[in-house]
Design an enzyme around this catalytic site. Structure first.
Site, PDB file in Angstrom:
ATOM      1  N   LYS C  45       0.863  -1.171   0.000  1.00  0.00           N
ATOM      2  CA  LYS C  45       0.000   0.000   0.000  1.00  0.00           C
ATOM      3  C   LYS C  45       0.904   1.227   0.000  1.00  0.00           C
ATOM      4  O   LYS C  45       2.009   1.192   0.538  1.00  0.00           O
ATOM      5  CB  LYS C  45      -0.862  -0.025   1.267  1.00  0.00           C
ATOM      6  CG  LYS C  45      -1.801   1.159   1.440  1.00  0.00           C
ATOM      7  CD  LYS C  45      -2.992   1.076   0.518  1.00  0.00           C
ATOM      8  CE  LYS C  45      -3.687   2.430   0.392  1.00  0.00           C
ATOM      9  NZ  LYS C  45      -4.670   2.435  -0.718  1.00  0.00           N
ATOM     10  N   SER C  46       0.483   2.319  -0.606  1.00  0.00           N
ATOM     11  CA  SER C  46       1.289   3.543  -0.545  1.00  0.00           C
ATOM     12  C   SER C  46       1.264   4.104   0.873  1.00  0.00           C
ATOM     13  O   SER C  46       0.193   4.336   1.440  1.00  0.00           O
ATOM     14  CB  SER C  46       0.749   4.598  -1.509  1.00  0.00           C
ATOM     15  OG  SER C  46       0.927   4.165  -2.843  1.00  0.00           O
ATOM     16  N   ASN C  70     -12.644   3.737  -7.557  1.00  0.00           N
ATOM     17  CA  ASN C  70     -12.398   3.791  -6.120  1.00  0.00           C
ATOM     18  C   ASN C  70     -11.866   5.140  -5.705  1.00  0.00           C
ATOM     19  O   ASN C  70     -11.207   5.830  -6.472  1.00  0.00           O
ATOM     20  CB  ASN C  70     -11.426   2.682  -5.680  1.00  0.00           C
ATOM     21  CG  ASN C  70      -9.976   3.122  -5.726  1.00  0.00           C
ATOM     22  OD1 ASN C  70      -9.474   3.795  -4.816  1.00  0.00           O
ATOM     23  ND2 ASN C  70      -9.283   2.774  -6.813  1.00  0.00           N
ATOM     24  N   LEU C  74      -6.103   6.964   0.110  1.00  0.00           N
ATOM     25  CA  LEU C  74      -4.786   6.602   0.615  1.00  0.00           C
ATOM     26  C   LEU C  74      -4.764   6.304   2.115  1.00  0.00           C
ATOM     27  O   LEU C  74      -3.898   6.794   2.852  1.00  0.00           O
ATOM     28  CB  LEU C  74      -3.771   7.718   0.300  1.00  0.00           C
ATOM     29  CG  LEU C  74      -3.411   7.847  -1.182  1.00  0.00           C
ATOM     30  CD1 LEU C  74      -2.582   9.110  -1.420  1.00  0.00           C
ATOM     31  CD2 LEU C  74      -2.634   6.625  -1.655  1.00  0.00           C
ATOM     32  N   ASN C 126       4.402   6.675  -5.603  1.00  0.00           N
ATOM     33  CA  ASN C 126       3.052   6.921  -6.099  1.00  0.00           C
ATOM     34  C   ASN C 126       2.952   8.404  -6.453  1.00  0.00           C
ATOM     35  O   ASN C 126       2.695   9.247  -5.610  1.00  0.00           O
ATOM     36  CB  ASN C 126       2.041   6.523  -5.035  1.00  0.00           C
ATOM     37  CG  ASN C 126       0.618   6.752  -5.492  1.00  0.00           C
ATOM     38  OD1 ASN C 126       0.381   7.331  -6.561  1.00  0.00           O
ATOM     39  ND2 ASN C 126      -0.331   6.324  -4.692  1.00  0.00           N
ATOM     40  N   CYS C 129      -1.794   9.270  -7.638  1.00  0.00           N
ATOM     41  CA  CYS C 129      -3.143   8.971  -7.160  1.00  0.00           C
ATOM     42  C   CYS C 129      -4.063  10.131  -7.520  1.00  0.00           C
ATOM     43  O   CYS C 129      -3.862  11.254  -7.093  1.00  0.00           O
ATOM     44  CB  CYS C 129      -3.138   8.742  -5.664  1.00  0.00           C
ATOM     45  SG  CYS C 129      -4.740   8.214  -5.080  1.00  0.00           S
ATOM     46  N   THR C 192      -4.675   4.733 -11.628  1.00  0.00           N
ATOM     47  CA  THR C 192      -6.065   4.788 -12.094  1.00  0.00           C
ATOM     48  C   THR C 192      -6.348   6.065 -12.899  1.00  0.00           C
ATOM     49  O   THR C 192      -5.639   7.057 -12.781  1.00  0.00           O
ATOM     50  CB  THR C 192      -7.036   4.712 -10.899  1.00  0.00           C
ATOM     51  OG1 THR C 192      -6.687   5.740  -9.970  1.00  0.00           O
ATOM     52  CG2 THR C 192      -6.926   3.366 -10.202  1.00  0.00           C
ATOM     53  N   GLY C 242      -2.691  -1.996 -15.270  1.00  0.00           N
ATOM     54  CA  GLY C 242      -3.991  -1.488 -15.675  1.00  0.00           C
ATOM     55  C   GLY C 242      -4.801  -2.541 -16.407  1.00  0.00           C
ATOM     56  O   GLY C 242      -4.536  -2.831 -17.569  1.00  0.00           O
ATOM     57  N   GLY C 243      -5.769  -3.108 -15.731  1.00  0.00           N
ATOM     58  CA  GLY C 243      -6.729  -3.967 -16.400  1.00  0.00           C
ATOM     59  C   GLY C 243      -6.241  -5.341 -16.777  1.00  0.00           C
ATOM     60  O   GLY C 243      -6.834  -5.995 -17.639  1.00  0.00           O
TER      61      GLY C 243
HETATM   62  C1  LIG Z   1      -8.748  -0.099  -4.254  1.00  0.00           C
HETATM   63  C2  LIG Z   1      -7.522   0.404  -4.915  1.00  0.00           C
HETATM   64  C3  LIG Z   1      -6.541   1.020  -4.161  1.00  0.00           C
HETATM   65  C4  LIG Z   1      -5.377   1.496  -4.752  1.00  0.00           C
HETATM   66  N1  LIG Z   1      -4.408   2.072  -3.978  1.00  0.00           N
HETATM   67  C5  LIG Z   1      -3.242   2.476  -4.555  1.00  0.00           C
HETATM   68  C6  LIG Z   1      -2.166   2.985  -3.788  1.00  0.00           C
HETATM   69  O1  LIG Z   1      -2.251   3.082  -2.572  1.00  0.00           O
HETATM   70  N2  LIG Z   1      -1.033   3.365  -4.424  1.00  0.00           N
HETATM   71  C7  LIG Z   1      -0.885   3.253  -5.771  1.00  0.00           C
HETATM   72  O2  LIG Z   1       0.170   3.592  -6.297  1.00  0.00           O
HETATM   73  N3  LIG Z   1      -1.880   2.748  -6.540  1.00  0.00           N
HETATM   74  C8  LIG Z   1      -3.049   2.369  -5.969  1.00  0.00           C
HETATM   75  N4  LIG Z   1      -4.051   1.839  -6.749  1.00  0.00           N
HETATM   76  C9  LIG Z   1      -3.843   1.718  -8.193  1.00  0.00           C
HETATM   77  C10 LIG Z   1      -3.394   0.307  -8.565  1.00  0.00           C
HETATM   78  O3  LIG Z   1      -2.156   0.002  -7.994  1.00  0.00           O
HETATM   79  C11 LIG Z   1      -3.288   0.182 -10.089  1.00  0.00           C
HETATM   80  O4  LIG Z   1      -2.350   1.122 -10.569  1.00  0.00           O
HETATM   81  C12 LIG Z   1      -4.613   0.433 -10.786  1.00  0.00           C
HETATM   82  O5  LIG Z   1      -5.668  -0.082 -10.036  1.00  0.00           O
HETATM   83  C13 LIG Z   1      -4.648  -0.171 -12.192  1.00  0.00           C
HETATM   84  O6  LIG Z   1      -4.452  -1.543 -12.176  1.00  0.00           O
HETATM   85  P1  LIG Z   1      -5.660  -2.627 -12.172  1.00  0.00           P
HETATM   86  O7  LIG Z   1      -6.558  -2.261 -13.325  1.00  0.00           O
HETATM   87  O8  LIG Z   1      -4.997  -3.945 -12.321  1.00  0.00           O
HETATM   88  O9  LIG Z   1      -6.361  -2.467 -10.870  1.00  0.00           O
HETATM   89  C14 LIG Z   1      -5.210   1.368  -6.147  1.00  0.00           C
HETATM   90  C15 LIG Z   1      -6.208   0.753  -6.911  1.00  0.00           C
HETATM   91  C16 LIG Z   1      -7.357   0.276  -6.320  1.00  0.00           C
HETATM   92  C17 LIG Z   1      -8.387  -0.368  -7.188  1.00  0.00           C
END
Ligand SMILES: Cc1cc2nc3c(=O)[nH]c(=O)nc-3n(C[C@H](O)[C@H](O)[C@H](O)COP(=O)(O)O)c2cc1C
Ligand SMILES: Cc1cc2nc3c(=O)[nH]c(=O)nc-3n(C[C@H](O)[C@H](O)[C@H](O)COP(=O)(O)OP(=O)(O)OC[C@H]3O[C@@H](n4cnc5c(N)ncnc54)[C@H](O)[C@@H]3O)c2cc1C
Ligand SMILES: Cc1cc2nc3c(=O)[nH]c(=O)nc-3n(C[C@H](O)[C@H](O)[C@H](O)COP(=O)(O)OP(=O)(O)OC[C@H]3O[C@@H](n4cnc5c(N)ncnc54)[C@H](O)[C@@H]3O)c2cc1C
Ligand SMILES: Cc1cc2nc3c(=O)[nH]c(=O)nc-3n(C[C@H](O)[C@H](O)[C@H](O)COP(=O)(O)O)c2cc1C
Ligand code: FES
Ligand code: FES
Lengths: 310, 258, 310, 258
Positions: C45-46, C70, C74, C126, C129, C192, C242-243
């Site tokens: 987690k960040s 979402n 953080l 990060n 965000c 995201t 991503g995805g």
């Molecule tokens: C619930 C949730 C919490 C996330 N928290 C963080 C975070 O704390 N730090 C970060 O760099 N990315 C965070 N992300 C982004 C993910 O690491 C990732 O970059 C993004 O979801 C795209 O990948 P995915 O489509 O596989 O989920 C979060 C994503 C989700 C869905």
């Protein structure tokens, strides 16, 4: 039934559903067909100074029913040829908005003047096509360019100007504010989101151009965020675009602040009859939700109350 | 949405046409087309010349560089396929006249097969520039159709245009319907003959295609989009349009002469 | 079976599938669980300077199986508390990458130094965000900031630094180049995509924070486009995010230029077992496509031949 | 993914608990919870106290401001519902002991109903601070369970903790299984009694929840995520964890004392 007429700055529309640029937009008969199907207005294909063939096929990739990637490459017959298509649509009674794209403010201004003489009710400036090099994002992602282009077109055309903004930016509000300063009557948001697809068996991008633009349901949250942010800071009306498939999708945009919406990819998945359905369903939905006019729903989500502490 | 499949078979049908077969499970009906992509090159609309079962096929005429590349594909090469798209011939059995010019026979052959299987009596007027270019002549015969051949140079059958053969047949025998595919000037003449003799004509038409989803407007034809409303149209829909046998649109959407 | 080990600059991974930051990332047992499930490494987690509770619920909205929005805000226990979680994961043998976020280069540098002392193999910054005000996009969308932050963290931590970039930019390449100049060992793309959802019956945004970040299949094209563009201009390795739901999704990223990938939202739709499946399927897929090593597939889509003219 | 439905009924069960009923068609089973959102306020996990048919229900205890707001909801007010989430009690009929403390009875009542319908013989040890707080006492009786009541102040039934009642029952009668829900210190004692008497215990536990999708890690409990692996756990899984009746995590993920 609720009053669906939409006032979007100087534009008065019979309903808020505009045909988005690039869909059914090359032929006058198609524009007329979208109008006949119930659209509140039609935006033309983005027209440039000279004919452009666009990119080679494949120009399209679809993701089930939730998304589409395209890199058409702004094919268009050019501003010399295109007025006859507009004429056909106008004769059919359609409210036509003329979309133009160019490489700099001069070209936009010239195109704007030409397009204004065709009888369109407004101009939409495509400041945002993410995959045509030298056009679109390059000019559309810098607020200074956006302001200059809008100002020049407003001067040259004397028609309401709608600046169509890209989502591929860190700051959609800055772009919208620039459009407002330049004298735009409205902004529309969003164009497609930059995207790519690769075929792993062929080891190459699927689209001939490589990069493309994502549209459809997948980008609705992105468009809503842009409209939401812009509505909070900008006074000119906002037109919502991106992923509208249902009346509720459109209402989300309206509640986020949009006064009209554009519909594109839904036409590929459902056909042009989507306009009739959207109009009907929006009326029913507004009735069910207790709105007597669409107007009353504009931006309401910005003033939602918090629960009274018991 | 797009399948990538190997070409399983390549058949040189005539000196200028090649059939490519490939396994593609999607259901298809005669009249429909696919978008076929030669990776590294363009993606083109091609009618299915084989619609039944898993093993589908397209029959490609040499036109420009893409169709030439497509023709040179060897079995094993991967191609992209999406579709089938478009509408189909309505397969009501009866006394059918099928008029094919050039590669038009590609889409007519599976339609003839299907309607014969339902009990129709089929006559095919098949035209080409010269005898070796008569596409699917033997296939039409094998399926039980009567085949009336014409060639521009007289090297086989009637010496002259297939439209003359069609007109003569329509004037001398009773038909319930006509299907035609070929150059639009040719189809226009067939439509004229049909209307003169009171026989309904259906035409399979081509327009430039990009999306094949009824969205991009590349294939606009009057109020229709050939990719979804066509490619098969009853003649009554086409004749009022200046565009049928008149202008079409190039890839930029510009109206260009016939 | 094909060799799945991934070399990503100084990082050697047993397979390319990293647990993305923010997923299963608050507790050491969860990080260990993702490792046990087959992940090639886990990103925490960040973590920030102080504990943060995050935003109120609702923090999540889902779109069938193709997307998720979402705005967690953080939440994290802060850098004083968090090292014990890392310790648990490390004792389980996990390759741990420590993610940090801060408001400026100083804060990032302090956090980087602290995080480096926990035994993580690399830091992920990060910079992206999209919904935490004062963090993320604000600092991460300006190349100057990105360069300065990366440089300071590299100096303060002496660990490989991965700059995690935002897709909410007009120019992902400029951000990646800035990270490279600052001394980053790799970039990861994407976080995201800014998004919003409104409930039309409630006339309000669904997420308590309003704006959120879109993840899941819907953003795969967006992530691929970023990786593609970055790979063409930047020499340091790229990690694709991503995805990713299937081995083919991962391979798309690899062929676009990624040397490793991160998986987030798929865990919500499939559970942590997704890692085992991805590893297995990627091996099978590489075999079927004739690759003996994952390495050989990196970036191949950039050099696809055009058809020989016949 | 989220339904927005009006509350159809509001029942004051005890001075500090209120049941809200609403129509929500999704299938649910006893043990599962929903995320319920009071628009303008927080969204909270709440066990379903009514799981059968369309009309579901939750029973809310007053804790802080959100639960207070939730309690004050009037019929007609719209709430957001997603779920149901989590696992369920396994409904093998037998001789069941159900031990509920405080609002724990909310999740136990539908489970008792369901297992009685399958032929189980159910004894409920129901505890509260004082008589008016005995949640679902009459509901348990109506469904045919034997109810053994305890109150901390002795205002009804056994004067003392429900854990004593449970321990006594386990020592004096044969049971096949125990279900419990309540404060973790209470459940820990029930687990001890169960293991002393050789009867397996299942506990329904609570942790801070955000996504309810097994992703955000807010509800991490040792190697488990309560939202997907729970909320019902066999005691053997919980007792090795320092966290059960020990620390939990607050909304920041920080470990905080029991
Ligand atoms: C619930 C949730 C919490 C996330 N928290 C963080 C975070 O704390 N730090 C970060 O760099 N990315 C965070 N992300 C982004 C993910 O690491 C990732 O970059 C993004 O979801 C795209 O990948 P995915 O489509 O596989 O989920 C979060 C994503 C989700 C869905
Ligand atoms: C519904 C439909 C079915 C067709 N079925 C067949 C068939 O069964 N067999 C066959 O050989 N051909 C068929 N065609 C024609 C085929 O798609 C191409 O037009 C032809 O192969 C020219 O290819 P080229 O690019 O090699 O030629 P070029 O020299 O590049 O172009 C020659 C002509 O082909 C046209 N063309 C190029 N690209 C396209 C495109 N994307 N869509 C339509 N026309 C295009 C050009 O406008 C030009 O007029 C069909 C077309 C359509 C619309
Ligand atoms: C699976 C599960 C089932 C539950 N079932 C019920 C039930 O049937 N009836 C009932 O009254 N309560 C139930 N709860 C507890 C309920 O979700 C809240 O914790 C409680 O209502 C406190 O609400 P508050 O915000 O008003 O209190 P606050 O004063 O804000 O907080 C009091 C406590 O509640 C906790 N809390 C706050 N937000 C959450 C959250 N998102 N998730 C979990 N805990 C939170 C806080 O950590 C704090 O310890 C359940 C919890 C879980 C996890
Ligand atoms: C095939 C296609 C062509 C497009 N062409 C244009 C165009 O020429 N000019 C323009 O401003 N937008 C163009 N767009 C963008 C759409 O107008 C619209 O902004 C975008 O697709 C998002 O809306 P949607 O999700 O409803 O399609 C095009 C979109 C598609 C799918
Ligand atoms: S090919 Fe695009 S509308 Fe027909
Ligand atoms: S609530 Fe998010 S993992 Fe359980």
């Amino acid at each position: 039934m609720a009053d669906l007429s939409a006032r979007c700055g100087p534009l008065a529309l019979r309903n808020p559903f505009l045909l988005a640029s690039g869909i059914w937009g090359e032929s006058g008969e198609s524009l007329a067909g979208a109008w006949a199907a119930g659209a509140g207005g039609v935006v033309t294909k983005s027209i440039g100074s000279a004919p452009r063939f666009g990119y080679a096929n494949p120009t399209i990739e679809t993701y089930e029913r939730w998304g589409m990637l395209n890199a058409m490459g702004l094919p268009n017959p050019g501003i010399d040829e295109y007025p006859k298509e507009i004429e056909i649509a106008r004769r059919a009674g359609a409210t036509v908005i003329g979309s133009i794209f160019g490489g700099d403010a001069d070209e936009f201004a010239r195109l704007g003047a030409r397009m204004a003489s065709t009888g369109v009710v407004a101009l939409e400036l495509n400041l945002s096509c993410p995959h045509a090099e030298g056009f679109g994002t390059e000019v559309g992602s810098d607020p200074k360019d956006v302001e200059a282009i809008v100002r020049r077109v407003v001067e040259s055309s004397r028609l309401p100007v709608i600046a169509k903004l890209t989502p591929n930016t860190s700051d959609p509000v800055a772009l919208a504010l620039a459009a407002e300063r330049g004298g735009a009557s409205a902004v529309s948001a969003i164009n497609t989101v930059r995207g790519l697809a690769i075929d792993v068996r062929l080891r190459r991008p699927v689209l001939a151009h490589g990069l493309g633009g994502l549209s459809g349901a997948a980008i609705k949250p992105v468009g809503l965020a842009c409209v939401w942010q812009i509505y909070e800071k900008v006074s000119i009306p906002v037109i919502g675009v991106g992923g509208i498939m249902t009346a509720d999708d459109a209402l989300e945009y309206v509640m986020a602040g949009a006064r009209a919406v554009e519909v594109g990819t839904a036409v590929a998945f459902e056909g042009i009859a989507v306009f009739g359905r959207l109009v009907r369903e929006l009326g029913e939905r507004l009735d069910a939700l207790g709105f007597s006019e669409l107007e009353d729903a504009v931006g309401v989500a910005h003033s939602a109350p918090s629960a009274s502490s018991g | 949405m797009r399948s990538v499949v190997p070409v399983t078979e390549r058949v040189e049908e005539t000196p200028t046409t090649v059939t490519l077969r490939f396994d593609y499970a999607a259901a298809a009906a005669p009249g429909q087309f696919v978008m076929i992509w030669v990776p590294g090159d363009d993606e083109l609309p091609m009618s299915l010349s084989y619609t039944e079962g898993r093993s589908k096929g397209v029959t490609v005429k040499e036109m420009g560089s893409t169709s030439r590349n497509m023709q040179s594909i060897r079995p094993g090469t991967l191609v992209g396929i999406r579709g089938p798209y478009g509408n189909t011939f309505s397969l009501d059995p009866g006394r059918m006249l099928i008029v094919g010019g050039g590669s038009g026979a590609a889409v007519l052959a599976p339609a003839a097969e299907a309607v014969i299987a339902r009990g129709a009596k089929v006559t095919v007027a098949l035209g080409a520039t010269r005898a070796p270019e008569l596409l699917f002549r033997d296939r039409f015969r094998r399926m039980g159709a009567r085949v009336e051949v014409s060639t521009d140079d007289g090297s086989e059958g009637y010496h002259g245009f297939v439209t003359h053969v069609a007109d003569r047949l329509l004037g001398s025998e009773p038909f319930d319907a006509v299907w035609t595919c070929g150059p639009e000037v040719m189809m226009r003449k067939v439509v004229d003959s049909g209307s003169r003799h009171g026989v309904p004509v259906h035409c399979s038409v081509e327009r430039h295609m990009k999306c094949a989803l009824g969205m991009c407007d590349a294939c606009a034809l009057g109020p229709y989009h050939v990719c979804v409303d066509g490619p098969v149209f009853p003649a009554e829909r086409l004749t009022p349009l200046g565009e049928f046998g008149g202008f079409h649109r190039d890839s930029s959407g510009r109206r260009v002469g016939p």
